[in-house]
Design a protein around this motif. Structure first.
Motif, PDB file in Angstrom:
ATOM      1  N   HIS A  12       0.846  -1.196   0.000  1.00  0.00           N
ATOM      2  CA  HIS A  12       0.000   0.000   0.000  1.00  0.00           C
ATOM      3  C   HIS A  12       0.876   1.237   0.000  1.00  0.00           C
ATOM      4  O   HIS A  12       1.763   1.371   0.820  1.00  0.00           O
ATOM      5  CB  HIS A  12      -0.897  -0.003   1.237  1.00  0.00           C
ATOM      6  CG  HIS A  12      -1.741   1.217   1.344  1.00  0.00           C
ATOM      7  ND1 HIS A  12      -2.813   1.433   0.532  1.00  0.00           N
ATOM      8  CD2 HIS A  12      -1.658   2.287   2.160  1.00  0.00           C
ATOM      9  CE1 HIS A  12      -3.353   2.589   0.841  1.00  0.00           C
ATOM     10  NE2 HIS A  12      -2.670   3.132   1.840  1.00  0.00           N
ATOM     11  N   LYS A  13       0.636   2.111  -0.948  1.00  0.00           N
ATOM     12  CA  LYS A  13       1.411   3.342  -0.960  1.00  0.00           C
ATOM     13  C   LYS A  13       0.516   4.489  -0.509  1.00  0.00           C
ATOM     14  O   LYS A  13      -0.689   4.506  -0.741  1.00  0.00           O
ATOM     15  CB  LYS A  13       2.018   3.612  -2.332  1.00  0.00           C
ATOM     16  CG  LYS A  13       1.093   4.137  -3.368  1.00  0.00           C
ATOM     17  CD  LYS A  13       1.865   4.498  -4.616  1.00  0.00           C
ATOM     18  CE  LYS A  13       0.926   5.252  -5.556  1.00  0.00           C
ATOM     19  NZ  LYS A  13       1.527   5.559  -6.797  1.00  0.00           N
ATOM     20  N   SER A  14       1.106   5.446   0.141  1.00  0.00           N
ATOM     21  CA  SER A  14       0.363   6.572   0.689  1.00  0.00           C
ATOM     22  C   SER A  14      -0.071   7.514  -0.432  1.00  0.00           C
ATOM     23  O   SER A  14       0.697   7.830  -1.333  1.00  0.00           O
ATOM     24  CB  SER A  14       1.230   7.321   1.692  1.00  0.00           C
ATOM     25  OG  SER A  14       0.558   8.470   2.131  1.00  0.00           O
ATOM     26  N   ASN A  15      -1.311   7.963  -0.348  1.00  0.00           N
ATOM     27  CA  ASN A  15      -1.840   8.901  -1.323  1.00  0.00           C
ATOM     28  C   ASN A  15      -1.989  10.292  -0.737  1.00  0.00           C
ATOM     29  O   ASN A  15      -2.761  11.096  -1.249  1.00  0.00           O
ATOM     30  CB  ASN A  15      -3.197   8.418  -1.844  1.00  0.00           C
ATOM     31  CG  ASN A  15      -3.058   7.259  -2.803  1.00  0.00           C
ATOM     32  OD1 ASN A  15      -2.087   7.186  -3.541  1.00  0.00           O
ATOM     33  ND2 ASN A  15      -4.022   6.361  -2.770  1.00  0.00           N
ATOM     34  N   SER A  16      -1.266  10.572   0.332  1.00  0.00           N
ATOM     35  CA  SER A  16      -1.433  11.869   0.983  1.00  0.00           C
ATOM     36  C   SER A  16      -1.013  13.018   0.060  1.00  0.00           C
ATOM     37  O   SER A  16      -1.630  14.085   0.074  1.00  0.00           O
ATOM     38  CB  SER A  16      -0.661  11.928   2.296  1.00  0.00           C
ATOM     39  OG  SER A  16       0.718  11.743   2.067  1.00  0.00           O
ATOM     40  N   LYS A  17       0.006  12.801  -0.776  1.00  0.00           N
ATOM     41  CA  LYS A  17       0.418  13.842  -1.711  1.00  0.00           C
ATOM     42  C   LYS A  17      -0.701  14.130  -2.706  1.00  0.00           C
ATOM     43  O   LYS A  17      -1.008  15.290  -3.001  1.00  0.00           O
ATOM     44  CB  LYS A  17       1.680  13.423  -2.454  1.00  0.00           C
ATOM     45  CG  LYS A  17       2.178  14.459  -3.431  1.00  0.00           C
ATOM     46  CD  LYS A  17       3.423  14.012  -4.140  1.00  0.00           C
ATOM     47  CE  LYS A  17       3.849  15.047  -5.163  1.00  0.00           C
ATOM     48  NZ  LYS A  17       4.972  14.601  -5.965  1.00  0.00           N
ATOM     49  N   ILE A  19      -3.940  13.586  -2.271  1.00  0.00           N
ATOM     50  CA  ILE A  19      -5.059  14.205  -1.557  1.00  0.00           C
ATOM     51  C   ILE A  19      -4.804  15.694  -1.365  1.00  0.00           C
ATOM     52  O   ILE A  19      -5.693  16.526  -1.569  1.00  0.00           O
ATOM     53  CB  ILE A  19      -5.301  13.494  -0.217  1.00  0.00           C
ATOM     54  CG1 ILE A  19      -5.844  12.083  -0.479  1.00  0.00           C
ATOM     55  CG2 ILE A  19      -6.263  14.288   0.658  1.00  0.00           C
ATOM     56  CD1 ILE A  19      -5.914  11.213   0.739  1.00  0.00           C
ATOM     57  N   TRP A  20      -3.584  16.063  -0.990  1.00  0.00           N
ATOM     58  CA  TRP A  20      -3.255  17.478  -0.805  1.00  0.00           C
ATOM     59  C   TRP A  20      -3.283  18.225  -2.137  1.00  0.00           C
ATOM     60  O   TRP A  20      -3.662  19.398  -2.189  1.00  0.00           O
ATOM     61  CB  TRP A  20      -1.903  17.649  -0.119  1.00  0.00           C
ATOM     62  CG  TRP A  20      -1.989  17.400   1.349  1.00  0.00           C
ATOM     63  CD1 TRP A  20      -1.500  16.335   2.025  1.00  0.00           C
ATOM     64  CD2 TRP A  20      -2.629  18.235   2.323  1.00  0.00           C
ATOM     65  NE1 TRP A  20      -1.789  16.438   3.359  1.00  0.00           N
ATOM     66  CE2 TRP A  20      -2.481  17.605   3.569  1.00  0.00           C
ATOM     67  CE3 TRP A  20      -3.309  19.443   2.260  1.00  0.00           C
ATOM     68  CZ2 TRP A  20      -3.000  18.156   4.736  1.00  0.00           C
ATOM     69  CZ3 TRP A  20      -3.821  19.980   3.426  1.00  0.00           C
ATOM     70  CH2 TRP A  20      -3.663  19.343   4.642  1.00  0.00           C
ATOM     71  N   GLN A  21      -2.910  17.554  -3.214  1.00  0.00           N
ATOM     72  CA  GLN A  21      -2.960  18.173  -4.535  1.00  0.00           C
ATOM     73  C   GLN A  21      -4.413  18.477  -4.927  1.00  0.00           C
ATOM     74  O   GLN A  21      -4.723  19.574  -5.391  1.00  0.00           O
ATOM     75  CB  GLN A  21      -2.308  17.266  -5.574  1.00  0.00           C
ATOM     76  CG  GLN A  21      -2.354  17.812  -6.978  1.00  0.00           C
ATOM     77  CD  GLN A  21      -1.833  16.809  -7.994  1.00  0.00           C
ATOM     78  OE1 GLN A  21      -1.623  15.634  -7.682  1.00  0.00           O
ATOM     79  NE2 GLN A  21      -1.617  17.267  -9.206  1.00  0.00           N
ATOM     80  N   VAL A  22      -5.284  17.503  -4.730  1.00  0.00           N
ATOM     81  CA  VAL A  22      -6.704  17.692  -5.038  1.00  0.00           C
ATOM     82  C   VAL A  22      -7.281  18.793  -4.144  1.00  0.00           C
ATOM     83  O   VAL A  22      -8.025  19.665  -4.614  1.00  0.00           O
ATOM     84  CB  VAL A  22      -7.482  16.365  -4.853  1.00  0.00           C
ATOM     85  CG1 VAL A  22      -8.981  16.594  -4.932  1.00  0.00           C
ATOM     86  CG2 VAL A  22      -7.039  15.356  -5.885  1.00  0.00           C
ATOM     87  N   PHE A  23      -6.929  18.767  -2.867  1.00  0.00           N
ATOM     88  CA  PHE A  23      -7.393  19.798  -1.940  1.00  0.00           C
ATOM     89  C   PHE A  23      -6.944  21.183  -2.402  1.00  0.00           C
ATOM     90  O   PHE A  23      -7.726  22.147  -2.380  1.00  0.00           O
ATOM     91  CB  PHE A  23      -6.863  19.508  -0.533  1.00  0.00           C
ATOM     92  CG  PHE A  23      -7.151  20.589   0.456  1.00  0.00           C
ATOM     93  CD1 PHE A  23      -8.418  20.753   0.977  1.00  0.00           C
ATOM     94  CD2 PHE A  23      -6.150  21.449   0.879  1.00  0.00           C
ATOM     95  CE1 PHE A  23      -8.695  21.751   1.891  1.00  0.00           C
ATOM     96  CE2 PHE A  23      -6.403  22.444   1.789  1.00  0.00           C
ATOM     97  CZ  PHE A  23      -7.685  22.600   2.304  1.00  0.00           C
ATOM     98  N   GLY A  24      -5.708  21.295  -2.835  1.00  0.00           N
ATOM     99  CA  GLY A  24      -5.180  22.579  -3.298  1.00  0.00           C
ATOM    100  C   GLY A  24      -5.895  23.094  -4.529  1.00  0.00           C
ATOM    101  O   GLY A  24      -6.271  24.277  -4.593  1.00  0.00           O
TER     102      GLY A  24
END
Length: 123
Positions: A12-17, A19-24
Motif C-alpha cells: 500500500h502506498k500513501s496517497n497523501s500527496k 489528496i493534498w494536490q486535489v485539496f489545493g
C-alpha cells in the motif's frame, strides 16, 4: 521469488500527496469563485452572453470543472478505461447543458411574464 514480486506489488502506498494536490486545486477554484462573487467586476456583470451575465457563465463553468475534478479524483476515473470515463463524463456534461438550457428558457419566460404583467387566461 514469485512470492516476493507479489508481496512488493501489493504494498500500500500513501496517497497523501495526491489528496493534498486535489485539496489545493479545489481550494484555489473555490477561492476564485468567492473572490469573483464578492468583487463582482463590472465588465463581467455588464457583459451578457446568451441572455446571461458573463460572471454567471464563469460560475457555471468553474462549478462544472469542480464536479468533474471531484469525479476524476475521488471516483478514480483517472484509472479507468477511456470508454467508461467518456460514458460518465459525457452523460454529466449533456445533463448539465440540458439543465442549464431549461433553467435559462424557463427563467427568461418567468422574467418576461413578470416584467410585462401577468397573463389573463380568461377569454
Amino acid at each position: 521469488m514469485a512470492q516476493e514480486n507479489i508481496a512488493t506489488h501489493n504494498e500500500h502506498k500513501s496517497n497523501s500527496k495526491r489528496i493534498w494536490q486535489v485539496f489545493g486545486i479545489l481550494s484555489v477554484v473555490t477561492i476564485v469563485e468567492v473572490i469573483l462573487g464578492i468583487v463582482r467586476p463590472t465588465f463581467l456583470v455588464e457583459t451578457s452572453i446568451v441572455s446571461m451575465h458573463l460572471l454567471n457563465w464563469i460560475f457555471i463553468l468553474l462549478t462544472l470543472y469542480k464536479a468533474y475534478y471531484i469525479a476524476w479524483a475521488f471516483m478514480h476515473l483517472e484509472h479507468e478505461k477511456k470508454s467508461l470515463r467518456r460514458a460518465v463524463v459525457w452523460t454529466g456534461i449533456f445533463l448539465g447543458i440540458y439543465i442549464i438550457f431549461i433553467l435559462l428558457t424557463e427563467g427568461n419566460y418567468v422574467y418576461e411574464v413578470y416584467k410585462n404583467g401577468f397573463i389573463d387566461w380568461n377569454f
